[in-house]
Design an enzyme around this catalytic site. Structure first.
Site, PDB file in Angstrom:
ATOM      1  N   ARG A 297       0.827  -1.210   0.000  1.00 13.08           N
ATOM      2  CA  ARG A 297       0.000   0.000   0.000  1.00 13.08           C
ATOM      3  C   ARG A 297       0.860   1.258   0.000  1.00 13.08           C
ATOM      4  O   ARG A 297       0.541   2.237  -0.678  1.00 13.08           O
ATOM      5  CB  ARG A 297      -0.951  -0.026   1.200  1.00 13.08           C
ATOM      6  CG  ARG A 297      -2.098  -0.990   0.994  1.00 13.08           C
ATOM      7  CD  ARG A 297      -2.931  -1.237   2.229  1.00 13.08           C
ATOM      8  NE  ARG A 297      -4.089  -2.067   1.883  1.00 13.08           N
ATOM      9  CZ  ARG A 297      -4.925  -2.600   2.760  1.00 13.08           C
ATOM     10  NH1 ARG A 297      -4.743  -2.397   4.059  1.00 13.08           N
ATOM     11  NH2 ARG A 297      -5.942  -3.336   2.350  1.00 13.08           N
ATOM     12  N   HIS A 439      -6.331  -0.943  -6.602  1.00 16.49           N
ATOM     13  CA  HIS A 439      -5.642  -2.145  -6.105  1.00 16.49           C
ATOM     14  C   HIS A 439      -4.995  -1.920  -4.741  1.00 16.49           C
ATOM     15  O   HIS A 439      -4.740  -0.816  -4.314  1.00 16.49           O
ATOM     16  CB  HIS A 439      -4.663  -2.719  -7.137  1.00 16.49           C
ATOM     17  CG  HIS A 439      -3.451  -1.896  -7.430  1.00 16.49           C
ATOM     18  ND1 HIS A 439      -2.388  -2.396  -8.133  1.00 16.49           N
ATOM     19  CD2 HIS A 439      -3.124  -0.629  -7.132  1.00 16.49           C
ATOM     20  CE1 HIS A 439      -1.465  -1.485  -8.261  1.00 16.49           C
ATOM     21  NE2 HIS A 439      -1.872  -0.402  -7.660  1.00 16.49           N
ATOM     22  N   GLU A 440      -4.815  -3.033  -4.044  1.00 15.35           N
ATOM     23  CA  GLU A 440      -4.410  -3.069  -2.628  1.00 15.35           C
ATOM     24  C   GLU A 440      -5.452  -2.407  -1.731  1.00 15.35           C
ATOM     25  O   GLU A 440      -5.121  -1.887  -0.662  1.00 15.35           O
ATOM     26  CB  GLU A 440      -3.038  -2.418  -2.423  1.00 15.35           C
ATOM     27  CG  GLU A 440      -1.928  -3.018  -3.252  1.00 15.35           C
ATOM     28  CD  GLU A 440      -1.829  -4.536  -3.129  1.00 15.35           C
ATOM     29  OE1 GLU A 440      -2.197  -5.091  -2.081  1.00 15.35           O
ATOM     30  OE2 GLU A 440      -1.406  -5.164  -4.113  1.00 15.35           O
ATOM     31  N   GLY A 441      -6.714  -2.426  -2.156  1.00 16.29           N
ATOM     32  CA  GLY A 441      -7.790  -1.896  -1.322  1.00 16.29           C
ATOM     33  C   GLY A 441      -8.296  -0.565  -1.837  1.00 16.29           C
ATOM     34  O   GLY A 441      -7.547   0.399  -1.907  1.00 16.29           O
TER      35      GLY A 441
END
Length: 598
Positions: A297, A439-441
């Site tokens: 992140r 992406h990654e949340g």
């Protein structure tokens, strides 16, 4: 052609704002010095310029394809991986005993920023591999590290993380991939994983997947998720890749941008057994994987910053060269057109870009420096450092991802029709960066994480630490000239954000989680802008300290920093108030909108 990153600003952030040059006073970095760090950054720039920037457009226009069952990439990608490997960057931050240089993580992230700026697609392969190896270093057994991690550090094998599934997406509690004990300590992995970056290619001898799966018969929900090492090819006793492990490519995802990083749908257990090894204890998979996810992140946030920076530099160069129109005060229609940078609105658009990308870079590198403090700083401060890093991580991921997109939109606007065409790479950067808020949340996930977990853990201690650090820097800035606007605006934003968050959370039991989290995005926005305002105060202090002795281009650089801090104070920090009010009032507008009304 404009440079793909601002080396002067990177040096300023590392050595004047963060004082990275003082890290060799810590035992782990005792053999280093600023000159070593600068040499490493110079090598990174050379490799990035010669071997990554040279094929940025090629990997965008020739996206991965499957030919005879194998993924085909432009040949230049393999050349870039070779150059990255030869420079020793896969293991640079690891122990010397593992072939590393024991570089600080903040320097390592600055190195990675070069490759993200030069070619975000090709940089994805080492990005994932380094994260995979870091997770193994923490949680894998010594034998697993020998078999799987060491080849990653040498750059001979690459790594991925395999979390999402077609039916689950970000809802990891709903994954169905199973792991069945084989009776010899290994497991048969069966299931399908989606959105796996770097999941299939011919760049290396082997690919090591970190796979989340449920051990057959285990509990449901996140408590039943375990983590497994699953190689593309089974590893022989001598460490070499052997027979296929039945990890089968089911398809490629054709993306709007970020095309240089192949993205796959993988079937595990198709045509035979896929053998995996459990990492650590059963049921700990999600906690283990979050180490790599949180690291990623921060990396995603920095990648967004570098795309925004590249776009900013292109639009700046264009604005300095392109001549069009005359100033409102110009009365002579026969006078030559002025450079468009002379127009006030173009300067506004350039200032927006500057504050977003340079503020985002400061935030990303600050977070990376906290990783070093957590690992090598004074023992008595590491608890608070960890809480602060946890609190900032969703902001580091989301704020630069969103506001670099704003910066790239402004870059296109500065360049007009030219920015909208493929004659310039800015439209490509815009498409590339649109993935970063996802992406990654997603932003929704990061907002819920911030407001629902990070701001409440250990009684809200992380927020207390953050507020104390900002107040300390505010107090230290009092003696410097030219900081009036940023100091006053930051103090006001800090007060508004603190009061809104504490008021909302004090009523959490009464309101319930649905109401508390209804405006979680506003928590992300309010605290994000406040934190980046803090980053601009820190930059302004460093610039004000250096300006009296600066001359020429250095003096202009510092004056530019001071003026940008003022711009962020006047144009951006006032936006905190609206988000803080939404939080404080626990506004129900979004929650009360019914699905049938859309």
């Amino acid at each position: 052609m404009p440079p793909f990153l601002n080396r002067r600003d990177l040096s300023f952030q590392l050595f004047e704002v963060l004082a990275t040059g003082a890290l060799p006073s810590r035992p782990r970095f005792a053999d280093h010095g600023r000159e070593v760090y600068e040499d490493v950054l110079n090598v990174a720039y050379t490799v990035a310029e010669r071997h990554f920037a040279n094929h940025t457009r090629e990997v965008d226009s020739h996206e991965p394809q499957v030919v005879d069952g194998r993924v085909v990439l432009p040949a230049a990608v393999a050349g870039a991986m070779h150059a990255f490997r030869e420079a020793g960057f896969f293991s640079a931050h690891h122990d010397e005993a593992l072939g590393g240089l024991q570089l600080p993580w903040v320097v390592t992230q600055a190195v990675q920023a070069h490759f993200q700026a030069a070619n975000i697609g090709s940089s994805g392969y080492p990005f994932l591999t380094i994260g995979n190896a870091n997770l193994q270093r923490l949680f894998a057994s010594p034998e697993q590290q020998r078999r799987y991690m060491l080849p990653l550090l040498e750059g001979r094998w690459f790594g991925t993380m395999a979390l999402s599934e077609p039916q689950a997406g970000s809802g990891l509690a709903d994954i169905t991939t199973t792991a069945t004990p084989r009776g010899d300590g290994t497991y048969a992995i069966s299931g399908t994983k989606m959105w796996i970056s770097g999941g299939e290619h011919e760049l290396t001898e082997n690919i090591v997947h970190l796979v989340l799966a449920r051990i057959a018969g285990g509990p449901g929900g996140v408590r039943g998720i375990s983590l497994f090492l699953v190689p593309r090819y089974r590893v022989q006793d001598d460490g070499r890749p052997g027979e296929p492990n039945h990890v089968v490519l089911a398809g490629l995802n054709h993306k709007m941008g970020y095309r240089g990083t192949v993205n796959t749908l993988l079937n595990f257990g198709e045509g035979g057994e896929t053998v995996g090894e459990l990492v650590g204890e059963p049921g700990q998979g999600l906690a283990q994987m979050f180490h790599m996810m949180n690291e990623a992140r921060i990396g995603v946030g920095l990648g967004a910053v570098m795309l925004g920076t590249a776009g900013y530099l292109h639009s700046l160069a264009y604005a300095q060269e392109r001549r069009q129109g005359r100033l409102p005060s110009g009365k002579d229609s026969h006078a030559p057109p002025v450079a468009i940078i002379d127009h006030a609105d173009v300067r506004r658009l350039l200032l927006c870009q500057k504050v977003f990308v340079e503020g985002g870079l400061a935030l990303g590198l600050y977070a990376a420096s906290l990783v070093d403090d957590l690992q090598t700083g004074p023992e008595e401060t590491r608890g608070d450092t960890g809480l602060l890093l946890d609190l900032l991580t969703p902001i580091v991921k989301s704020w630069p991802s969103r506001y670099s997109q704003e910066a790239l939109s402004d870059a296109i606007q500065v360049m007009g029709g030219a920015g909208y065409t493929r004659d310039f790479p800015v439209e490509m950067y815009y498409r590339d960066n649109r993935l970063n808020p996802i992406h990654e949340g997603t932003e929704g996930i990061q907002g819920n994480d911030l407001l629902g977990r990070k701001l409440t853990q250990q009684g809200g201690r992380g927020l207390v630490v953050l507020l104390e650090k900002i107040e300390t820097d505010l107090a230290a800035s009092d003696g410097f000239e030219g900081l009036k606007e940023i100091r006053a605006a930051l103090r006001q934003a800090l007060t508004q954000t603190r009061e809104a968050i504490t008021s909302l959370l004090s009523r959490a039991t009464e309101l319930g989680p649905d109401v508390v989290l209804a405006n979680a995005n506003s928590a992300l926005e309010a605290l994000g802008h406040t934190v980046v305002g803090w980053m601009w105060l820190r930059q302004a202090v460093a610039a004000a300290r250096a300006l009296p002795d600066a001359r020429g281009s250095d003096a202009d650089f510092y004056r530019g920093k001071l003026h940008a801090a003022r711009f962020f104070a006047v144009y951006e920090l006032p936006k905190v108030r609206a988000h803080a009010e939404l939080l404080r009032s626990a506004d129900l507008t979004t929650l009360e909108m019914q699905p049938g009304w859309f």
